[in-house]
Design a protein around this motif. Structure first.
Motif, short mmCIF file in Angstrom:
data_model
loop_
_atom_site.label_atom_id
_atom_site.label_comp_id
_atom_site.label_asym_id
_atom_site.label_seq_id
_atom_site.Cartn_x
_atom_site.Cartn_y
_atom_site.Cartn_z
N LEU A 36 -21.46 26.09 -53.27
CA LEU A 36 -22.88 26.01 -52.91
C LEU A 36 -23.42 24.62 -53.18
O LEU A 36 -22.95 23.93 -54.07
CB LEU A 36 -23.70 27.00 -53.74
CG LEU A 36 -23.35 28.48 -53.62
CD1 LEU A 36 -24.11 29.27 -54.67
CD2 LEU A 36 -23.69 28.98 -52.23
N ARG A 37 -24.43 24.25 -52.42
CA ARG A 37 -25.21 23.06 -52.74
C ARG A 37 -26.27 23.52 -53.74
O ARG A 37 -27.08 24.39 -53.41
CB ARG A 37 -25.85 22.47 -51.49
CG ARG A 37 -24.87 21.75 -50.63
CD ARG A 37 -25.58 20.96 -49.51
NE ARG A 37 -24.62 20.15 -48.80
CZ ARG A 37 -23.80 20.60 -47.86
NH1 ARG A 37 -23.83 21.87 -47.51
NH2 ARG A 37 -22.94 19.78 -47.27
N ASP A 42 -28.33 17.61 -52.61
CA ASP A 42 -26.90 17.46 -52.87
C ASP A 42 -26.13 17.29 -51.57
O ASP A 42 -26.31 18.02 -50.62
CB ASP A 42 -26.34 18.69 -53.60
CG ASP A 42 -26.75 18.75 -55.06
OD1 ASP A 42 -27.32 17.76 -55.56
OD2 ASP A 42 -26.50 19.79 -55.69
N ARG A 43 -25.22 16.31 -51.58
CA ARG A 43 -24.32 16.15 -50.45
C ARG A 43 -23.05 16.97 -50.67
O ARG A 43 -22.43 17.42 -49.73
CB ARG A 43 -23.93 14.68 -50.28
CG ARG A 43 -25.05 13.83 -49.77
CD ARG A 43 -24.61 12.37 -49.66
NE ARG A 43 -25.60 11.60 -48.96
CZ ARG A 43 -25.46 11.19 -47.71
NH1 ARG A 43 -24.36 11.45 -47.05
NH2 ARG A 43 -26.40 10.48 -47.14
N ASP A 44 -22.69 17.13 -51.92
CA ASP A 44 -21.47 17.84 -52.26
C ASP A 44 -21.78 19.28 -52.67
O ASP A 44 -22.88 19.59 -53.12
CB ASP A 44 -20.75 17.14 -53.42
CG ASP A 44 -20.30 15.74 -53.04
OD1 ASP A 44 -19.89 15.54 -51.89
OD2 ASP A 44 -20.39 14.85 -53.90
N VAL A 45 -20.78 20.12 -52.52
CA VAL A 45 -20.91 21.50 -52.96
C VAL A 45 -20.31 21.64 -54.36
O VAL A 45 -19.48 20.83 -54.77
CB VAL A 45 -20.21 22.47 -51.98
CG1 VAL A 45 -20.94 22.50 -50.65
CG2 VAL A 45 -18.76 22.15 -51.81
N THR A 46 -20.77 22.66 -55.06
CA THR A 46 -20.30 22.94 -56.41
C THR A 46 -19.67 24.33 -56.42
O THR A 46 -20.22 25.26 -55.84
CB THR A 46 -21.48 22.90 -57.41
OG1 THR A 46 -22.08 21.60 -57.36
CG2 THR A 46 -21.03 23.21 -58.82
N ALA A 47 -18.53 24.45 -57.07
CA ALA A 47 -17.89 25.76 -57.22
C ALA A 47 -18.72 26.60 -58.19
O ALA A 47 -19.05 26.16 -59.28
CB ALA A 47 -16.47 25.58 -57.75
N CYS A 48 -19.06 27.81 -57.74
CA CYS A 48 -19.88 28.72 -58.55
C CYS A 48 -19.21 30.08 -58.65
O CYS A 48 -18.74 30.61 -57.63
CB CYS A 48 -21.25 28.90 -57.90
SG CYS A 48 -22.22 27.38 -57.76
#
Length: 117
Positions: A36-37, A42-48
């Motif tokens: 998800l952003r 945010d340009r990058d996504v983060t693992a959630c």
């Protein structure tokens, strides 16, 4: 920034809510990871970490986006995706409850508009 894993208590809250909604439904939420952003900038996504389950062609997702921060959505297809309208919750119980209520209302409307033959 790494998002903390779902705790056993958080997983239990989600599963208990599912069990209350579909009594004896045998629906078990699975632990998954989504990207998800975390903010619109945010340009990058983060693992959630997230919990995922399905019922009658509808997929549900509750994701942890930070310490005591959660997002939820349900969808039927890539074109039919819904959320509660609240970007992020700080109370997991509210997050899951509002998701389940909104989907129940939506499902009722769908059945009225498109009754099964």
């Amino acid at each position: 920034m790494a998002v903390p894993d779902l705790t056993d208590l958080e997983k239990s809250i989600i599963q208990q809510s599912i069990n209350e909604r579909w009594r004896n439904g045998g629906i078990v939420a699975e632990e998954v990871e989504v990207e998800l952003r975390l903010s619109k900038a945010d340009r990058d996504v983060t693992a959630c970490p997230a919990m995922y389950w399905e019922h009658n062609g509808c997929t549900f997702l509750v994701a942890k986006t930070g310490e005591s921060r959660y997002r939820s959505q349900f969808f039927y297809s890539a074109k039919e995706q819904f959320n509660t309208g609240i970007e992020e919750y700080t109370d997991l119980g509210d997050c899951v409850l509002f998701l389940l209520r909104l989907q129940a209302d939506h499902e009722s409307e769908r059945q009225q508009n498109f009754p099964k033959a």
